[in-house]
Enzyme design. Structure first.
Site, mmCIF file in Angstrom:
data_model
loop_
_atom_site.group_PDB
_atom_site.id
_atom_site.type_symbol
_atom_site.label_atom_id
_atom_site.label_comp_id
_atom_site.label_asym_id
_atom_site.label_seq_id
_atom_site.Cartn_x
_atom_site.Cartn_y
_atom_site.Cartn_z
ATOM 1 N N TYR A 56 0.840 -1.197 0.000
ATOM 2 C CA TYR A 56 0.000 0.000 0.000
ATOM 3 C C TYR A 56 0.870 1.241 0.000
ATOM 4 O O TYR A 56 1.667 1.461 0.910
ATOM 5 C CB TYR A 56 -0.867 -0.033 1.248
ATOM 6 C CG TYR A 56 -1.940 1.026 1.343
ATOM 7 C CD1 TYR A 56 -3.281 0.690 1.158
ATOM 8 C CD2 TYR A 56 -1.638 2.340 1.675
ATOM 9 C CE1 TYR A 56 -4.278 1.644 1.282
ATOM 10 C CE2 TYR A 56 -2.630 3.297 1.798
ATOM 11 C CZ TYR A 56 -3.946 2.948 1.598
ATOM 12 O OH TYR A 56 -4.929 3.885 1.736
ATOM 13 N N TYR A 79 -6.493 4.722 -6.526
ATOM 14 C CA TYR A 79 -6.530 4.669 -5.075
ATOM 15 C C TYR A 79 -7.929 4.248 -4.637
ATOM 16 O O TYR A 79 -8.825 5.059 -4.495
ATOM 17 C CB TYR A 79 -6.162 6.032 -4.479
ATOM 18 C CG TYR A 79 -6.151 6.054 -2.968
ATOM 19 C CD1 TYR A 79 -5.061 5.535 -2.265
ATOM 20 C CD2 TYR A 79 -7.201 6.587 -2.246
ATOM 21 C CE1 TYR A 79 -5.035 5.548 -0.881
ATOM 22 C CE2 TYR A 79 -7.180 6.612 -0.857
ATOM 23 C CZ TYR A 79 -6.101 6.096 -0.183
ATOM 24 O OH TYR A 79 -6.072 6.119 1.192
#
Lengths: 399, 399
Positions: free
Chosen positions: A300, A351
């Protein structure tokens, strides 16, 4: 204590909507959530009537009750992971423990986000009236002591520990830039990526505007619109689904002593970490493998410096060597030791609060990535570094 | 499909703060949460260092991260149940599946609420700016179609289906009043109860002011300040704890087709139910017992009519006979067939969003209630009737 569920559950379906830049969709978050769930369930060869569990991020505005009502689901298990990017793999672990205990049979994890429609994570704001768990984290009482000094966004909060990492270990802005360059390069192969057709050079990274020193524009994740979902069921049931089963080899979650949004109580050594040393140890133990058995990884990216810290926490390199590890090319597809964020990740695909990284992990284990790592058998997926409670997942290619 | 964890986990500790009327404490919700957790852990003969999991309601303003930081916990498992009163037993089930899968060893479930400090559930409000999951449920988009017609509080929402139940089955205001009278009678034996020393007669109930027809003041749960917590661990570990272990015999959660805060999609028959027929069937199957084996029960009172509907859903009586069942005295301690809410419940002990009902269930299985049911071996605990996703729990006295 080891997690008792090694290889007992599997991801059997993945679904995504179109991914766009913030403001790029005319659909609501709810419509996108439902579309992603429908696609994931279809990918698993199942119908909505088979779904009896939903796992979501606490920060998703599409509540489980409203999603279930919209899709006319009958549920046996509903669950929220507290937070935002830190929930990326935690929702999958929660689904796995529900399935393994007979609490539910088919659990869908989803995340829908349209930063064009509601709050923007990158925008400074007052805390009160925050309508999501993630916003609440920044809006909590502790903000009273930090907002007056400028800690108003994730970028400014995470910049502090990153600057300290640079001071202690000599990590450079260029090394951080190479994280972004890697992700953008992978996105050029992935037509779903928002940044497909828009490659990035280190020079462009270095010339981009400062957001919060040391973070420049390209160090920060995008603001996107879209949704994705994954379907979790038992290994036995996975035998009947059309796509190759991807086993949940191991999963872990947690937070270290004294952790919190401002890390005030962490030990000094952990202050310049992703706060995931314990989660890393536990996820490897759960899966029964060591870091050198990881073939591909999805980490991430909230910010490039946190990726470097996560590489250290997860044992891809030693503490303080993350910058040089990136510089060595080890994370680059196809020739690096352990290619990273092969879809383009949060920086260059989209995202979707990280759940899209799980989707890409599944694609790698199916052999279907646009930047496929040859013969990849294990994929590490790491949730938002630095945001407690953290979580991580190791996926294993099925037989 | 049956839940695979019958009797494999146990509640080994309970903790409560002082319970007061709304506005009765000078402590913050966070301070109360920490106090309840400390007491529950001490009751279990454990230390805070043993705790490696926290389960909370999504609607608790004391976030898991802040609680963990305040108590300096190191966590392996963190979890939120989506909602408010419907989470009462769901948090315990989530803790149980974490323990049984080796995800964590000792999980604390907690709820802190001070309606004197923040929102009041009984107060009509505009949705936006809502700062809790429960508030968000009422604040969601669907409110746009209902608020203009006066559906602004739980009382007005739940009144509709209750009036329909009265129409269909002849349920009376007096029968609902007897639910409150039962709870108040039990509270007179319980010094912790806010209504201790303040008994209620049916005449007083009938004379109390109308809140939302057919609901009078005493049909509605209190607004309280306080916190409580329970500690869940494995049956094996429970052998080493000081108090008698109370086994989690069965647990279930879920929501039926079309359910939602306004039940718009439920089938007509279920519209005048607690929406828990499936959860009831599953919790009995999980524990391997039938309704007539329940010795004592704790049923979440949001409103008295919903208690009557829950009695029907859980098979204590047939559909439509709940009012007459209450009138028969079956729920009264000590002589009724199945005494209910032996602490005084949400109506007369305190409204801690229902978790106090789990605490009382544990006391009954330990033989330590102030209205103890002799030789009670099974206690049914039912979360907020009518609020999806619902949950229920069957506790079993340990050997």
């Amino acid at each position: 204590m080891a997690w008792a569920l090694r290889d007992r559950t599997a991801i059997v379906g993945i679904g995504e909507t179109e991914y766009t830049k913030r403001g790029g969709t005319s659909h609501s978050e709810m419509a996108l959530a439902c579309e992603a769930i429908r696609r994931a369930v279809a990918d698993a060869g199942l119908s909505l009537d088979d779904v009896d569990g939903l796992c979501a991020y606490n920060s998703d505005r599409c509540t489980i009750v409203e999603v279930a009502q919209a899709l006319n689901l009958q549920l046996r298990f509903t669950n929220l992971y507290p937070g935002g990017g830190n929930a990326t793999t935690g929702v999958v672990q929660n689904a796995a423990i529900a399935v393994a205990t007979g609490t539910a049979r088919v659990v869908v994890c989803y995340r829908a986000i349209c930063q064009g429609q509601h709050l923007r994570y990158g925008q400074a704001r007052s805390g009160f009236g925050a309508h999501s768990g993630a916003a609440q984290a920044y809006a909590s009482s502790s903000q009273a002591f930090t907002a007056p000094f400028g800690l108003m966004t994730p970028a400014s909060i995470y910049a502090l520990e990153t600057r300290r990492h640079m001071h202690l270990y000599g990590t450079t802005s260029q090394q951080m830039g190479l994280v972004a360059v890697c992700c953008y390069a992978n996105a050029q192969l992935n037509p779903r990526a928002v940044m497909h057709g828009r490659p990035l050079t280190l020079e462009q990274h270095q010339a981009s505007r400062m957001i919060s020193d040391p973070y420049r524009l390209f160090d920060c994740c995008q603001e996107s619109d879209g949704a994705c979902a994954v379907v979790v069921t038992s290994r036995e049931q996975a035998r009947d689904t059309p796509a190759p089963a991807v086993l949940i080899a191991g999963a872990a979650q947690g937070m270290c002593h004294g952790d919190g949004i401002f890390r005030a109580g962490r030990s000094e050594e952990l202050w310049t970490s992703a706060g995931m040393v314990d989660v890393a140890r536990e996820v490897y133990a759960a899966a029964g493998i060591s870091p050198d058995e990881i073939d591909v990884m999805q980490i991430y990216e909230n910010f490039t410096g946190q990726v470097i810290m996560a590489l250290e926490d997860f044992g891809l390199c030693k503490r303080g060597e993350g910058g040089r590890y990136v510089e060595s090319g080890a994370i680059n597809w196809p020739h690096g030791r352990t290619p990273m964020n092969t879809s383009g990740g949060n920086l260059a695909e989209a995202y979707i609060h990280g759940l899209s990284l799980v989707v890409e992990g599944v694609r790698q284990m199916r052999g279907q990535s646009t930047a496929q790592v040859r013969d990849a058998a294990h994929c590490l997926v790491v949730s938002g570094p630095g945001a407690p409670p953290s979580s991580a997942l190791i996926l294993r290619r099925g037989q």
